[in-house]
Scaffold this motif. Structure first.
Motif, mmCIF file in Angstrom:
data_model
loop_
_atom_site.group_PDB
_atom_site.id
_atom_site.type_symbol
_atom_site.label_atom_id
_atom_site.label_comp_id
_atom_site.label_asym_id
_atom_site.label_seq_id
_atom_site.Cartn_x
_atom_site.Cartn_y
_atom_site.Cartn_z
ATOM 1 N N PRO A 9 56.371 -14.176 -15.178
ATOM 2 C CA PRO A 9 55.001 -13.631 -15.245
ATOM 3 C C PRO A 9 54.891 -12.179 -14.809
ATOM 4 O O PRO A 9 54.007 -11.456 -15.258
ATOM 5 C CB PRO A 9 54.217 -14.552 -14.294
ATOM 6 C CG PRO A 9 55.252 -15.177 -13.408
ATOM 7 C CD PRO A 9 56.478 -15.314 -14.256
ATOM 8 N N ALA A 10 55.798 -11.732 -13.947
ATOM 9 C CA ALA A 10 55.703 -10.362 -13.426
ATOM 10 C C ALA A 10 55.889 -9.309 -14.510
ATOM 11 O O ALA A 10 55.427 -8.173 -14.359
ATOM 12 C CB ALA A 10 56.722 -10.165 -12.310
ATOM 13 N N VAL A 11 56.560 -9.664 -15.627
ATOM 14 C CA VAL A 11 56.827 -8.668 -16.667
ATOM 15 C C VAL A 11 55.734 -8.627 -17.733
ATOM 16 O O VAL A 11 55.819 -7.837 -18.675
ATOM 17 C CB VAL A 11 58.198 -8.929 -17.343
ATOM 18 C CG1 VAL A 11 59.310 -8.968 -16.309
ATOM 19 C CG2 VAL A 11 58.185 -10.232 -18.161
ATOM 20 N N VAL A 12 54.717 -9.473 -17.595
ATOM 21 C CA VAL A 12 53.646 -9.548 -18.603
ATOM 22 C C VAL A 12 52.401 -8.845 -18.058
ATOM 23 O O VAL A 12 52.057 -8.974 -16.879
ATOM 24 C CB VAL A 12 53.325 -11.020 -18.937
ATOM 25 C CG1 VAL A 12 52.252 -11.087 -20.028
ATOM 26 C CG2 VAL A 12 54.585 -11.749 -19.391
ATOM 27 N N ARG A 13 51.704 -8.118 -18.942
ATOM 28 C CA ARG A 13 50.492 -7.412 -18.527
ATOM 29 C C ARG A 13 49.464 -8.405 -17.989
ATOM 30 O O ARG A 13 49.301 -9.511 -18.539
ATOM 31 C CB ARG A 13 49.897 -6.625 -19.692
ATOM 32 C CG ARG A 13 50.779 -5.511 -20.217
ATOM 33 C CD ARG A 13 49.949 -4.497 -21.033
ATOM 34 N NE ARG A 13 49.123 -5.141 -22.042
ATOM 35 C CZ ARG A 13 49.552 -5.463 -23.274
ATOM 36 N NH1 ARG A 13 50.804 -5.209 -23.624
ATOM 37 N NH2 ARG A 13 48.733 -6.024 -24.139
ATOM 38 N N PRO A 14 48.703 -8.030 -16.971
ATOM 39 C CA PRO A 14 47.737 -8.955 -16.357
ATOM 40 C C PRO A 14 46.742 -9.540 -17.344
ATOM 41 O O PRO A 14 46.410 -10.725 -17.266
ATOM 42 C CB PRO A 14 47.040 -8.086 -15.296
ATOM 43 C CG PRO A 14 48.051 -7.044 -14.944
ATOM 44 C CD PRO A 14 48.793 -6.758 -16.211
ATOM 45 N N GLU A 15 46.263 -8.712 -18.306
ATOM 46 C CA GLU A 15 45.264 -9.232 -19.242
ATOM 47 C C GLU A 15 45.852 -10.324 -20.147
ATOM 48 O O GLU A 15 45.170 -11.297 -20.498
ATOM 49 C CB GLU A 15 44.663 -8.103 -20.090
ATOM 50 C CG GLU A 15 45.655 -7.303 -20.940
ATOM 51 C CD GLU A 15 46.231 -6.109 -20.187
ATOM 52 O OE1 GLU A 15 46.707 -5.175 -20.853
ATOM 53 O OE2 GLU A 15 46.176 -6.123 -18.941
ATOM 54 N N LEU A 16 47.137 -10.162 -20.518
ATOM 55 C CA LEU A 16 47.778 -11.208 -21.322
ATOM 56 C C LEU A 16 48.019 -12.463 -20.491
ATOM 57 O O LEU A 16 47.855 -13.588 -20.982
ATOM 58 C CB LEU A 16 49.100 -10.696 -21.899
ATOM 59 C CG LEU A 16 49.008 -9.699 -23.064
ATOM 60 C CD1 LEU A 16 50.397 -9.325 -23.551
ATOM 61 C CD2 LEU A 16 48.198 -10.304 -24.206
ATOM 62 N N ARG A 17 48.426 -12.269 -19.229
ATOM 63 C CA ARG A 17 48.617 -13.429 -18.352
ATOM 64 C C ARG A 17 47.319 -14.223 -18.225
ATOM 65 O O ARG A 17 47.323 -15.458 -18.255
ATOM 66 C CB ARG A 17 49.093 -12.984 -16.962
ATOM 67 C CG ARG A 17 50.522 -12.494 -16.914
ATOM 68 C CD ARG A 17 51.089 -12.609 -15.507
ATOM 69 N NE ARG A 17 50.258 -11.979 -14.496
ATOM 70 C CZ ARG A 17 50.414 -10.752 -14.053
ATOM 71 N NH1 ARG A 17 51.385 -9.982 -14.555
ATOM 72 N NH2 ARG A 17 49.633 -10.266 -13.100
ATOM 73 N N ASP A 18 46.206 -13.512 -18.078
ATOM 74 C CA ASP A 18 44.913 -14.184 -17.926
ATOM 75 C C ASP A 18 44.553 -14.965 -19.184
ATOM 76 O O ASP A 18 44.044 -16.098 -19.115
ATOM 77 C CB ASP A 18 43.822 -13.158 -17.615
ATOM 78 C CG ASP A 18 43.988 -12.544 -16.224
ATOM 79 O OD1 ASP A 18 44.732 -13.144 -15.411
ATOM 80 O OD2 ASP A 18 43.390 -11.478 -15.968
ATOM 81 N N LYS A 19 44.794 -14.371 -20.361
ATOM 82 C CA LYS A 19 44.488 -15.069 -21.614
ATOM 83 C C LYS A 19 45.308 -16.343 -21.748
ATOM 84 O O LYS A 19 44.792 -17.404 -22.120
ATOM 85 C CB LYS A 19 44.775 -14.143 -22.810
ATOM 86 C CG LYS A 19 43.784 -13.004 -22.969
ATOM 87 C CD LYS A 19 44.170 -12.070 -24.105
ATOM 88 C CE LYS A 19 44.064 -12.759 -25.458
ATOM 89 N NZ LYS A 19 44.342 -11.814 -26.574
ATOM 90 N N VAL A 20 46.594 -16.247 -21.430
ATOM 91 C CA VAL A 20 47.468 -17.418 -21.523
ATOM 92 C C VAL A 20 47.061 -18.463 -20.487
ATOM 93 O O VAL A 20 47.035 -19.666 -20.778
ATOM 94 C CB VAL A 20 48.944 -17.008 -21.341
ATOM 95 C CG1 VAL A 20 49.832 -18.244 -21.233
ATOM 96 C CG2 VAL A 20 49.390 -16.129 -22.508
ATOM 97 N N ALA A 21 46.720 -18.025 -19.274
ATOM 98 C CA ALA A 21 46.310 -18.965 -18.229
ATOM 99 C C ALA A 21 45.059 -19.730 -18.649
ATOM 100 O O ALA A 21 44.958 -20.949 -18.415
ATOM 101 C CB ALA A 21 46.074 -18.221 -16.918
ATOM 102 N N ARG A 22 44.098 -19.029 -19.282
ATOM 103 C CA ARG A 22 42.885 -19.715 -19.734
ATOM 104 C C ARG A 22 43.203 -20.730 -20.832
ATOM 105 O O ARG A 22 42.642 -21.837 -20.858
ATOM 106 C CB ARG A 22 41.864 -18.688 -20.228
ATOM 107 C CG ARG A 22 41.231 -17.867 -19.107
ATOM 108 C CD ARG A 22 40.000 -17.112 -19.605
ATOM 109 N NE ARG A 22 40.337 -16.115 -20.615
ATOM 110 C CZ ARG A 22 40.654 -14.854 -20.321
ATOM 111 N NH1 ARG A 22 40.680 -14.452 -19.061
ATOM 112 N NH2 ARG A 22 40.926 -13.994 -21.293
ATOM 113 N N ALA A 23 44.107 -20.359 -21.724
ATOM 114 C CA ALA A 23 44.487 -21.288 -22.798
ATOM 115 C C ALA A 23 45.208 -22.512 -22.230
ATOM 116 O O ALA A 23 44.959 -23.648 -22.674
ATOM 117 C CB ALA A 23 45.383 -20.567 -23.807
ATOM 118 N N ILE A 24 46.068 -22.293 -21.272
ATOM 119 C CA ILE A 24 46.781 -23.410 -20.644
ATOM 120 C C ILE A 24 45.797 -24.361 -19.981
ATOM 121 O O ILE A 24 45.898 -25.588 -20.115
ATOM 122 C CB ILE A 24 47.807 -22.867 -19.615
ATOM 123 C CG1 ILE A 24 48.995 -22.239 -20.351
ATOM 124 C CG2 ILE A 24 48.283 -23.971 -18.676
ATOM 125 C CD1 ILE A 24 49.965 -21.519 -19.421
ATOM 126 N N ALA A 25 44.807 -23.795 -19.267
ATOM 127 C CA ALA A 25 43.818 -24.638 -18.600
ATOM 128 C C ALA A 25 42.970 -25.405 -19.608
ATOM 129 O O ALA A 25 42.678 -26.593 -19.434
ATOM 130 C CB ALA A 25 42.934 -23.772 -17.705
#
Length: 364
Positions: free
Chosen positions: A40-56
């Motif tokens: 996760p550290a190598v991914v931009r925060p906005e992309l991490r947030d989008k993926v986290a919302r999709a996972i949830a």
């Protein structure tokens, strides 16, 4: 009849969501989802947030069994500790788990209760679950455990010691050097009569090394302890209390009590107050570990700080790198800290000691 739409819309999948479903929901590639999950550290925060919302939204969970079949790894690490009842081990385990989680590993924990046969059983159980690596505590392990590890062929590191026996990699502090330095400090401020309270079961080489450090420093100063000046105890407040009472009954001349854990030291200080001793005016008491409460008791405890968090993170990094086939160091020695607090002071004059002894005899 309504005209057919020229575009198609994606509907939420039924059944267990896959990584491709998460990617479509988030509007990113499957590779990006994989990077978020594993690095996760190598991914931009906005992309991490989008993926986290999709996972949830999709209640996505990783297919560990499928990944294990493809890679030959379960991405699971085992750890066996003497107890989780002491914060020094709990803090290390928390740091170990956090670092492993960042790399996509799951931690399984076993509790050996300072028993080598129990440690063997816990490790066998972890290996049967397909762990990729393991962390132990200390360098004292049964021959059966060492053979089990050799046959399993998985990376293993032991913690809280800077060197382990039988060639096992280690990360931790030099326990013997720490108590030598602590004892020399007490000698430098005038203490000549010592007592030791030590928890030294067969599996606790850390505490045995601490006891050895004290004895070596005293011998170098020309002071040899009698057997009755060393009380062996379990790691509990009650044991610290009873050990102090025994020490001061047999040797009322003692001005410094060195304990191999903070828990024993806190118990000893409580019993000293009950018997009429003032700490540190009548005698000094030291511990080891720097658990959280050590700085909050009255008086605050002089002790040795052990970098439990750094040990846990370092053990995780070692195992992750070893599993990946990277070069890893054999031993990692971390610095300890001698923390001077209010439980130690220069040795009291003989008149103060005589008064303290009288009060103790009255309170027995």
């Amino acid at each position: 009849m309504a005209p057919k739409s020229s575009s198609t819309t994606w509907s939420r999948p039924t059944g267990r969501a896959k990584i491709e479903d998460v990617a479509r929901e988030a509007g990113v590639s499957s590779a990006t989802v994989s990077r978020v999950l594993n690095h996760p550290a190598v991914v931009r925060p906005e992309l991490r947030d989008k993926v986290a919302r999709a996972i949830a939204k999709l209640s996505y969970t990783r297919d560990s069994a499928g990944r294990a079949l493809k890679s030959g790894r379960m991405r699971t690490i085992g750890a066996v500790v003497p107890t989780l009842g002491l914060s020094i081990f709990a803090d290390g385990i928390e740091a170990l788990q956090n670092r492993l989680s960042e790399a996509g590993y799951t931690l399984l924990i076993g509790n050996a209760q300072y028993d080598q046969q129990r440690e063997l059983q816990e490790m066998r159980s972890l290996l049967e679950r397909g762990i990729d690596g393991a962390a132990l505590v200390g360098g004292s392990h049964s021959p059966e455990l060492r053979e089990l590890i050799r046959q399993a062929g998985v990376p293993v590191i032991t913690t809280y010691v800077s060197k382990a026996s039988n060639g096992m990699p280690a990360i931790g502090i030099d326990n013997e050097a720490a108590t030598r330095e602590l004892t020399r400090y007490l000698l430098d401020i005038g203490h000549l009569s010592f007592g030791i309270i030590a928890n030294v079961p067969p599996s606790n080489d850390r505490s045995r090394s601490r006891l050895t450090g004290v004895q070596k420093a005293l011998m170098q100063a020309g002071i040899e302890l009698k057997p009755t000046q060393i009380i062996k105890a379990d790691h509990s407040l009650a044991q610290g209390r009873s050990a102090f009472r025994q020490l001061i009954t047999d040797h009322p001349e003692i001005t410094a009590v060195i304990c191999t854990t903070d828990t024993l030291a806190i118990g000893a200080a409580a019993e000293a107050r009950k018997l009429g001793f003032k700490v540190p005016q009548h005698l000094s008491i030291t511990g080891f570990d720097d658990i959280e409460i050590a700085s909050q008791v009255d008086p605050p405890l002089t002790t040795v700080g052990v970098p439990a968090g750094e040990i846990g993170r370092g053990a995780a990094d070692y195992l992750i790198n070893a599993i990946s086939g990277l070069s890893v160091p054999k031993n990692i020695q971390l610095p300890y800290r001698i923390i001077m607090r209010g439980s130690t002071a220069p040795a009291p004059p003989s008149l103060a000691r005589k008064s303290a002894k009288t009060n103790a005899l009255r309170n027995r």
